[in-house]
Design a protein around this motif. Structure first.
Motif, PDB file in Angstrom:
ATOM      1  N   GLN A 177       0.836  -1.203   0.000  1.00  0.00           N
ATOM      2  CA  GLN A 177       0.000   0.000   0.000  1.00  0.00           C
ATOM      3  C   GLN A 177       0.869   1.250   0.000  1.00  0.00           C
ATOM      4  O   GLN A 177       1.622   1.484   0.945  1.00  0.00           O
ATOM      5  CB  GLN A 177      -0.889  -0.028   1.256  1.00  0.00           C
ATOM      6  N   GLY A 182      -7.976  10.461   3.778  1.00  0.00           N
ATOM      7  CA  GLY A 182      -8.714  11.540   4.414  1.00  0.00           C
ATOM      8  C   GLY A 182      -7.918  12.205   5.525  1.00  0.00           C
ATOM      9  O   GLY A 182      -6.754  11.862   5.776  1.00  0.00           O
ATOM     10  N   GLY A 237      -3.582   0.728  -2.736  1.00  0.00           N
ATOM     11  CA  GLY A 237      -3.139  -0.661  -2.809  1.00  0.00           C
ATOM     12  C   GLY A 237      -2.593  -1.070  -4.169  1.00  0.00           C
ATOM     13  O   GLY A 237      -2.864  -0.412  -5.182  1.00  0.00           O
TER      14      GLY A 237
HETATM   15  P1  HAM Z   1      -8.001   1.854   3.590  1.00  0.00           P
HETATM   16  O1  HAM Z   1      -9.157   2.559   2.943  1.00  0.00           O
HETATM   17  O2  HAM Z   1      -8.282   0.823   4.572  1.00  0.00           O
HETATM   18  O3  HAM Z   1      -7.134   3.019   4.187  1.00  0.00           O
HETATM   19  O4  HAM Z   1      -7.076   1.220   2.451  1.00  0.00           O
HETATM   20  C1  HAM Z   1      -6.511   2.021   1.461  1.00  0.00           C
HETATM   21  C2  HAM Z   1      -6.367   1.225   0.176  1.00  0.00           C
HETATM   22  O5  HAM Z   1      -5.575   0.066   0.421  1.00  0.00           O
HETATM   23  C3  HAM Z   1      -7.639   0.676  -0.427  1.00  0.00           C
HETATM   24  O6  HAM Z   1      -8.325   1.642  -1.162  1.00  0.00           O
HETATM   25  C4  HAM Z   1      -7.081  -0.420  -1.309  1.00  0.00           C
HETATM   26  O7  HAM Z   1      -6.470   0.132  -2.463  1.00  0.00           O
HETATM   27  C5  HAM Z   1      -5.965  -0.979  -0.442  1.00  0.00           C
HETATM   28  N1  HAM Z   1      -6.410  -2.141   0.340  1.00  0.00           N
HETATM   29  C6  HAM Z   1      -6.930  -2.165   1.569  1.00  0.00           C
HETATM   30  N2  HAM Z   1      -7.191  -3.411   1.972  1.00  0.00           N
HETATM   31  C7  HAM Z   1      -6.806  -4.227   0.973  1.00  0.00           C
HETATM   32  C8  HAM Z   1      -6.793  -5.646   0.768  1.00  0.00           C
HETATM   33  N3  HAM Z   1      -7.248  -6.478   1.687  1.00  0.00           N
HETATM   34  N4  HAM Z   1      -6.320  -6.119  -0.396  1.00  0.00           N
HETATM   35  C9  HAM Z   1      -5.860  -5.288  -1.341  1.00  0.00           C
HETATM   36  N5  HAM Z   1      -5.830  -3.953  -1.209  1.00  0.00           N
HETATM   37  C10 HAM Z   1      -6.300  -3.416  -0.077  1.00  0.00           C
HETATM   38  C11 HAM Z   1      -6.051   2.837   4.986  1.00  0.00           C
HETATM   39  O8  HAM Z   1      -5.477   1.793   5.136  1.00  0.00           O
HETATM   40  C12 HAM Z   1      -5.543   4.144   5.539  1.00  0.00           C
HETATM   41  N6  HAM Z   1      -4.527   3.827   6.551  1.00  0.00           N
HETATM   42  C13 HAM Z   1      -5.005   5.004   4.438  1.00  0.00           C
HETATM   43  C14 HAM Z   1      -4.513   6.317   4.910  1.00  0.00           C
HETATM   44  C15 HAM Z   1      -3.228   6.727   4.939  1.00  0.00           C
HETATM   45  N7  HAM Z   1      -5.270   7.278   5.416  1.00  0.00           N
HETATM   46  C16 HAM Z   1      -4.494   8.293   5.766  1.00  0.00           C
HETATM   47  N8  HAM Z   1      -3.230   7.966   5.466  1.00  0.00           N
END
Ligand code: HAM
Length: 512
Positions: A207, A377, A399
Motif C-alpha cells: 500500500q 482523508g 493498494g
Molecule cells: P483503507 O481505505 O483501509 O485506508 O485502504 C486504502 C487502500 O488500500 C484501499 O483503497 C485499497 O487500495 C488498499 N487495500 C486495503 N485493503 C486491501 C486488501 N485487503 N487487499 C488489497 N488492497 C487493499 C487505509 O489503510 C488508511 N490507513 C489510508 C490512509 C493513509 N489514510 C491516511 N493515510
C-alpha cells in the motif's frame, strides 16, 4: 568436472521445462500470464515446487499431483519424501513473486516513488509487526476485526500491521515534537488483513501511503489529490478511466449536532454509515441501537448523504457550514491544479476507518467494475487518541491489487516477460569460457547487465535463450574470431551481427 555437471543439468532441464510451465500456469501475484523459463540450476526447491500447479501465488489453490513420481524419486532421493508432505502454495490470500511478478511490482513501486519525490515526500518505514494495542480502536471498524494477531514468546500481544497510519502516528509521537512540521512522508508497506477474498482484496497487499502532518488547511488535501492524479496520468490512465470522489465527515458532524447526537458518537456513527453502503439498514439495526442512535437519525443522515452536488447538500446544512466552505475551497484549488475533471463531490463517501475527522476521498474505476482503487482523508485527532498533542494530519493509502487489475483491463500494463538484461555472453567451446568471463567483466564494468551462460551450449540454444529473455545483444566468443582478437556481437532487435575487437568492447558499450 564440467562434463558431469552438464549431465546433471540435462536431467534437470527436462524437469524444469515441465515444472516451470506449471508454476506459471495459474494465478501469479498480479495474475500475469507468462511463459518465462527459470534459469535456476537443479535444486530440491524446484522439485518441491512441482507438487502443485499454480504455486505462484493464487493462494491456497489445491493442486494436481506430481506426474512422474519415479523420475522424482530417482533424482531427489530423500527430497521426494518431503515433496509428498509440503504444500507449495503460499498461505491463502498471500502471493509468491516470481521474477516477472517481481519486475511488475518493482515497476509499480518505482512509479509511486517517483511521484512521491516529485511532490517532495520523503520515504520512511516501520516494522511489519506492531503492538496489537496500536489497532484496538473501539468504533467497530472492519479493519480491527481482521487483525493477524497473536501472543509472542514474551507474552506480548502483537499484530501484523493492517495499515500504516497508526505506525506513522507512533513514529511521530516517539519524536516528542522533535520533528519539524509540516512533514510530508511516504512509504510502501506490506499490510495484512484477514479479509474475505474478493477481486482486488487479498490477505496481504502493498500500500502506497502519502501523508502530510502539521497542515490544517485544505491545501494539504489538494496537494495529495494532485499527486494521486499525477500517478494515474503517468501510468496512462485518464479522467475517463478514474475519478476521485470527495466528501467531508464534517457534513456528518454538522447533521449529528443539529439532531443533538453527542460528539463522542461521531466516529462510530461514521463507521456505521460507511457500512450502509454495503449492507441494508436493517442488518445493522442492532449496532445502531447499541450506539444509542435512533433509526430516524440514521435515516436522516442517509438521506443527506445521497446528495451528489455541493449546492444540493448546502441546502440541507446550516448556512455557515464549515464543511461546505472547506469543500468549496478544495474544489477551487483542484481547478488551479488542473485536476477538476478527476474530482467529484459525493456525500455518500465516508470511508470505513474511525479516525477520519474531515475531508475523505476515494479513487474509483469509472466503469464501476472494480473495488476502490485508493482511499484517504484527514485524521486530525489520531495522535490525541494515543495521548499525543493535537496535530493535524491527512493522507491516503493506495493498494497494489486493484490498480494492476485496472491497467490490465485497459490493456496498458507494460510487459514484464523480458528480463530487462542488456547482453547475453557465451563461449562456443569450453576452452574459451575464460575469455567469455573477461568479456562479461568488461561489459559489466561499463554498467551493462550481463547474463553469462555458465554451461557449454550450442549457438542456436544461446540465441533462442537470448530472444526468450529479451536481451538486447548477444556476444559470442568463438575460436576463429578470438584468433583475431575479436568477438561477434549480435544486435537482437536488428538481427545484425558484427565483429568487435575485444579491446574495443568498452568503447562499443559506451557508444550504445
Ligand atoms: P483503507 O481505505 O483501509 O485506508 O485502504 C486504502 C487502500 O488500500 C484501499 O483503497 C485499497 O487500495 C488498499 N487495500 C486495503 N485493503 C486491501 C486488501 N485487503 N487487499 C488489497 N488492497 C487493499 C487505509 O489503510 C488508511 N490507513 C489510508 C490512509 C493513509 N489514510 C491516511 N493515510
Amino acid at each position: 568436472m564440467r562434463t558431469s555437471y552438464i549431465v546433471m543439468i540435462c536431467t534437470s532441464a527436462i524437469l524444469q521445462r515441465r515444472l516451470v510451465i506449471s508454476a506459471f500456469q495459474l494465478g501469479a501475484p498480479y495474475a500475469t500470464t507468462t511463459t518465462t523459463t527459470s534459469r535456476r540450476t537443479f535444486t530440491s526447491s524446484i522439485i518441491l515446487s512441482a507438487k502443485t500447479e499454480g504455486g505462484g501465488g493464487s493462494g491456497g489453490r489445491s493442486s494436481a499431483a506430481v506426474t512422474d513420481k519415479d523420475l522424482l524419486s530417482k533424482t531427489t532421493g530423500n527430497n521426494a519424501q518431503i515433496a509428498s508432505l509440503l504444500d507449495t502454495n503460499p498461505p491463502k490470500g498471500t502471493r509468491d513473486f516470481y521474477p516477472p511478478d517481481m519486475r511488475l511490482r518493482s515497476w509499480l513501486f518505482s512509479q509511486w516513488r517517483s511521484v512521491a519525490s516529485l511532490y517532495g515526500f520523503s520515504e520512511y518505514d516501520a516494522p511489519v509487526l506492531e503492538s496489537e494495542s496500536l489497532y484496538t480502536r473501539k468504533a467497530g471498524e472492519e479493519v480491527t476485526q481482521q487483525l493477524y494477531n497473536f501472543v509472542d514468546k514474551g507474552d506480548r500481544n502483537v499484530a501484523l500491521r493492517p495499515e500504516m497510519t497508526p505506525s506513522l502516528a507512533r513514529m511521530v509521537m516517539a519524536k516528542k515534537g522533535g520533528l519539524s512540521l509540516p512533514l510530508k512522508w511516504f512509504s510502501i508497506p506490506q499490510c495484512w488483513r484477514y479479509e474475505r477474498m474478493t477481486r482486488g482484496r487479498r490477505r496481504e497487499h502493498y500500500q502506497w501511503n502519502m501523508d502530510i502532518w502539521g497542515v490544517d488547511g485544505i491545501q494539504a488535501e489538494a496537494e495529495l489529490l494532485s499527486a494521486m492524479v499525477s500517478f494515474f496520468k503517468n501510468v496512462g490512465l485518464s479522467s475517463e478511466d478514474v475519478g476521485i470522489k470527495v466528501n467531508s465527515r464534517g457534513v456528518i458532524a454538522e447533521v449529528l449536532m443539529e439532531l443533538g447526537v453527542p460528539q463522542e458518537k461521531f466516529a462510530a456513527t461514521c463507521v456505521l454509515v460507511d457500512k450502509l453502503e454495503k449492507v441494508p439498514l436493517d442488518a445493522i439495526q442492532g449496532e445502531l441501537e447499541e450506539l444509542g442512535l435512533e433509526k430516524s437519525t440514521i435515516e436522516k443522515l442517509t438521506s443527506v448523504l445521497t446528495n451528489k452536488s455541493i449546492e444540493s447538500i448546502s441546502a440541507v446544512l446550516p448556512p455557515d457550514s464549515q464543511a461546505i466552505q472547506q469543500l468549496s475551497q478544495l474544489f477551487t484549488l483542484c481547478k488551479s491544479y488542473g485536476i477538476e475533471d478527476w474530482i467529484l463531490f459525493d456525500a455518500s463517501v465516508v470511508r470505513g476507518l474511525a479516525y477520519y475527522t474531515g475531508v475523505v476521498f476515494e479513487a474509483f474505476d469509472r466503469k464501476g467494475v472494480l473495488r476502490a482503487i485508493a482511499g484517504g482523508g484527514r485524521y486530525d485527532k489520531l495522535l490525541e487518541t494515543f495521548g499525543g498533542d493535537p496535530t493535524p494530519a491527512v493522507g491516503f493509502g493506495f493498494g497494489d491489487a486493484v490498480i494492476v487489475e485496472l491497467l490490465k483491463e485497459r490493456n496498458i500494463l507494460p510487459s514484464f516477460e523480458g528480463s530487462g538484461f542488456d547482453t547475453v555472453v557465451f563461449a562456443m567451446s569450453d576452452d574459451l569460457y575464460g575469455v567469455a568471463v573477461e568479456v562479461a567483466s568488461k561489459l559489466r564494468a561499463e554498467g551493462q547487465t550481463v547474463d553469462l551462460i555458465l554451461e557449454e551450449k550450442k549457438a542456436k540454444w544461446a540465441f533462442k535463450y537470448a530472444s526468450r529473455i529479451e536481451a538486447k545483444y548477444v556476444v559470442i566468443v568463438a575460436s576463429d574470431e578470438y584468433a583475431n582478437g575479436e568477438v561477434t556481437v549480435k544486435d537482437m532487435s536488428l538481427g545484425e551481427q558484427k565483429a568487435v575487437k575485444i579491446n574495443a568492447l568498452e568503447q562499443w558499450a559506451k557508444d550504445l
